[in-house]
Design a protein around this motif. Structure first.
Motif, mmCIF file in Angstrom:
data_model
loop_
_atom_site.group_PDB
_atom_site.id
_atom_site.type_symbol
_atom_site.label_atom_id
_atom_site.label_comp_id
_atom_site.label_asym_id
_atom_site.label_seq_id
_atom_site.Cartn_x
_atom_site.Cartn_y
_atom_site.Cartn_z
ATOM 1 N N ALA A 14 11.053 35.456 -45.050
ATOM 2 C CA ALA A 14 10.057 34.957 -45.585
ATOM 3 C C ALA A 14 9.643 35.607 -47.071
ATOM 4 C CB ALA A 14 8.940 35.273 -44.697
ATOM 5 N N THR A 64 3.781 29.092 -42.195
ATOM 6 C CA THR A 64 3.061 30.066 -43.046
ATOM 7 C C THR A 64 3.210 31.481 -42.263
ATOM 8 O OG1 THR A 64 1.336 28.427 -43.830
ATOM 9 C CG2 THR A 64 0.867 30.840 -43.549
ATOM 10 N N SER A 100 5.199 32.299 -46.949
ATOM 11 C CA SER A 100 5.913 31.349 -46.114
ATOM 12 C C SER A 100 7.403 31.900 -45.850
ATOM 13 C CB SER A 100 5.871 29.958 -46.691
ATOM 14 O OG SER A 100 6.373 30.011 -48.059
#
Length: 122
Positions: A14, A64, A100
């Motif tokens: 991420a 997210t 994200s």
């Protein structure tokens, strides 16, 4: 900043924005925890305690990376939760948004309650 989240059945990376919460999380890495699932969300304790940021949100896009301040936990939604309306990803309460996932967040569906989960800087 990039992090890697891994568990027995997979891993994802991420990209996190520069926020007070992401900096506090990075300073605590690596961390290992036991995964919890809630609908199509994975969450786990980080041992990091931060305040709610001014732009915290309860409804976020799947994929997210969020921080649940009430539980000192990362909250990783990849679809609807038990309190979602329609197909949205609705978190238990407003959370700090950190960034994200770089890949397909649906891979989180392979995480099982109690799985060991590890978060580290890439």
């Amino acid at each position: 900043m990039q992090i890697r989240i891994s568990w027995p059945a997979g891993l994802l990376t991420a990209t996190l924005d520069e926020t007070p919460t992401s900096k506090a999380l990075a300073a605590a890495l690596p961390i290992s925890a036991s995964a919890n699932t809630w609908g199509e969300e994975v969450y786990f304790d980080t041992g990091v305690s931060v305040d709610l940021e001014h732009d915290a949100r309860q409804v976020v896009e799947p994929g997210t990376v969020a921080f649940w301040t009430e539980g000192d936990a990362l909250a990783l939604p990849y679809g609807p939760t038990p309190i979602s309306r329609g197909g949205e990803s609705r978190l238990a309460s407003p959370c700090n948004v950190l960034g994200s996932f770089d890949g397909d967040p649906r891979l989180l569906a392979t995480v099982r309650d109690g799985d060991p989960i590890r978060v580290e800087l890439v």
